[in-house]
Design a protein around this motif. Structure first.
Motif: not given
Length: 633
Positions: A220-222, A543-544, A576-577, A601-602
């Motif tokens: 995920p982003p910082d 993170y997608i 789930e992906f 996404a998630g």
């Protein structure tokens, strides 16, 4: 009281004595050297809000550069403009033992414009120093003091800013008069054992011994991982204007009345021109679309970063006369044109960021965002447009501003809204192909790609020159060796926001023979999956960002000199992906290859990463499934 005063006193001593310390590399804790290209010895910021119109920022930044890869983190610069004055600027370069190599005084710093070549005019400047290392490691001790006569922006504390950098100590202290309403918003502090000390109007955040992090794919982003604290004042000052951030409603009212209202001066002649332009348009939607396309055809984007011009748009009359403007000016101009024909729209503040949907912090009222777009409420729904684009269709904003909060500035105040979301099956690509393989193994085919959602952004291929287009498809289908592009055609349906690519190709040796046995991988045109990196102990979630849905159907006419000896079994995997399906049908000399793949996404727990990796690895393996052929005489 002592437990608060003592840490503040120690922090002050750190700043005063930083330049007098030697910082030998031998004193860096061993664990901070692991995975590090540099180690921050001390990162101390002290912000003093003296009054509503003045803040003083004192910085001490000490960093040891361990190798050539670490030199990018060598901070020796400070920005300024007519309202921001640099009072102190100094840098020491120390060797491995902490002995002085060089002393760079303020007069030795370079002084250059801080705006890019794409900016028409701006008054921001930066003073910076460079040091060319002859050996590693070395240490920089950088100190500065800046007086800023704006308080709308208060620097955010980032305890950790980069991968491959360890942090020995980071301290941030802020003090402000109680009547200005200092507020904070904290992120990810518990995971890093951050200490918070508060005494009267002083707040100090500190943390020690943060180990260097190695980046992990799909992290995920910082902002979602590392410790940071945002700061803001309920009563602030910006470029000569006192502002109110007590609520989004109040903040929006301030923006509307102080920054926007005086720019609503569209000439009467242009108003009449717009009225004539939409006279035959049957709906609000069609009127707004016509105005948007008029702006695309008659203006161009430039950047303006001068004083209040960095926050207030140019007047509508100036854009009308000059034919250019930045995101603020073009958005405001479009709003004025819409007002002229009775269509309501709202100037909206947002973060523009393609890698992930970065939202405004809804529960922290402050000056945020880096971009402006326009919200047009039509029949109970929000239509979003980016007025800086000369190519995007009406009602399409793409990945730069999708699926995030924006602040719509209305005459009544600020209102938080969410932009259009492009997620999962909305981002769709359908590939169909009709192919023939001759007796020598040459593939001839016509491939059609239909792109929707953020995949529609592929329309930018049509803006390339001919050679670039051809090279693009050769790279895109690099699994086809010695590919030749025979023709390229496009259809850009801006009404339905669908881009269609039609490519004719040929490629040799598509069947790999060993004796009379031939192997054919029928997934010619969507074979780009790669298995994500393996981690023994992954440390972050994965993170997608948006997800997608692909559908592929290829009809393949085989040569007369082969028979089909083996076809892979159908595959269907769902979790789930996402979902993956593949099947191959045979009818005489004709193969029909079917493939579907989707990702959802998630943000997923790190413990599930191996399951996800196995899912992608299995799909990639199936993408390379082979049909076995046999030559016949």
């Amino acid at each position: 009281m002592n437990k608060f005063i003592i840490p503040l006193f120690i922090a002050g001593v750190f700043a005063i004595s930083a330049k007098s310390q030697s910082y030998p590399v031998s004193e860096i804790p061993e664990n901070l050297l692991k995975n590090s290209n540099a180690v921050v010895r001390l990162d101390e910021t002290k912000v003093t809000i003296e009054d509503r119109r003045t803040q003083k920022v004192e910085t001490t930044f000490v960093i040891t550069i361990l190798n050539e890869q670490g030199k990018r983190y060598a901070r020796m610069f400070e920005g300024y403009d007519p309202n921001t004055k640099i009072k102190e600027l100094d840098a020491l370069i120390l060797d491995e033992e902490g002995e002085k190599i060089e002393h760079i005084k303020e007069k030795d710093f370079e002084d250059v414009s801080a705006v890019s070549g794409g900016t028409l005019y701006g008054d921001s400047r930066v003073k910076y120093a460079n040091y060319t290392a002859t050996s590693y490691p070395y240490t920089i001790v950088f100190t500065s003091e800046v007086i800023d006569h704006n308080t709308g922006f208060i620097s955010t504390w980032y305890a950790l800013s980069h991968n491959y950098v360890g942090v020995e100590k980071s301290v941030y202290t802020i003090t402000a008069p109680a009547d200005l309403g200092l507020r904070t918003k904290e992120f990810n502090l518990d995971a890093y054992d951050v200490t918070k000390e508060k005494s009267g109007t002083n707040i100090t955040y500190s943390v020690s011994n943060i180990l260097a992090l190695k980046p992990e794919v799909m992290s995920p982003p910082d902002d979602m991982l590392y410790p940071k604290v945002m700061f803001g004042l309920s009563k602030f000052h910006l470029e000569g204007y006192d502002g109110d951030a007590s609520s989004w409603m109040a903040f929006g009212t301030w923006m509307y009345n102080e920054l926007l209202k005086e720019t609503f001066d569209l000439p009467e002649e242009t108003k009449q021109k717009m009225t004539a332009l939409v006279a035959d348009k049957p709906s609000t939607y069609e009127k707004a679309k016509a105005i948007y396309e008029y702006v695309q055809q008659n203006t161009r984007y430039i950047s303006v970063q001068v004083g209040i011009g960095g926050w207030r748009p140019m007047k509508a009359s100036e854009v009308d006369e000059l034919g250019y403007g930045d995101c603020k000016a073009l958005t405001n101009y479009t709003k004025n044109l819409l007002d002229a024909v009775g269509v309501t729209s709202y100037y909206s503040v947002i973060y523009g960021e393609s890698d992930y949907p970065k939202s405004l912090e809804e529960d922290f009222v402050s000056i945020q965002g880096n971009h402006i777009i326009l919200d047009i409420p039509i029949d109970g729904k929000d239509v979003w447009i980016d007025c800086t684009s000369q190519d995007d269709p009406f009602n399409y904003i793409g990945s730069f501003t999708d699926n995030r909060t924006a602040l719509a500035i209305t005459p009544e105040g600020g209102e938080m809204k969410r932009t259009t979301s492009y997620k999962n099956e909305v981002n769709k690509q359908i590939i169909t192909a009709n192919c023939t393989i001759d007796a020598d193994g040459w593939l001839d085919g016509t491939v059609t790609l239909e792109d929707m959602g953020v995949v529609y952004d592929r329309f930018r291929i049509s803006l390339m020159d001919s050679d670039e287009k051809e090279e693009y498809y050769k790279r895109y289908w690099k699994n086809l060796n010695n590919l030749t592009i025979d023709s390229i055609a496009f259809e850009n349906d801006k009404t339905s926001v669908k881009f269609t690519e039609k490519i004719t190709i040929d490629a040799p040796s598509i069947i790999s023979y060993t004796g009379d046995i031939g192997l054919l991988i029928p997934n010619f045109f969507n074979n780009r999956l790669s298995t994500p990196e393996r981690y023994r102990n992954r440390t972050t979630p994965f993170y997608i960002v948006r997800g997608f849905a692909d559908e592929d159907t290829y009809t393949i006419e085989l040569p007369e000199n082969v028979t089909i000896d083996f076809i892979p079994d159908p595959v269907h995997k769902s979790n789930e992906f996402g979902n993956y399906e593949m099947r191959i049908e045979a009818n005489g000399k004709t193969l029909v290859y079917h493939r579907k793949m989707s990702l959802n996404a998630g943000t997923y727990d790190k413990e599930k990463y191996n399951d996800f990796r196995n899912f992608i690895r299995s799909a990639s393996k199936t993408d390379n499934a082979k049909v076995v052929l046999k030559k016949v005489n």
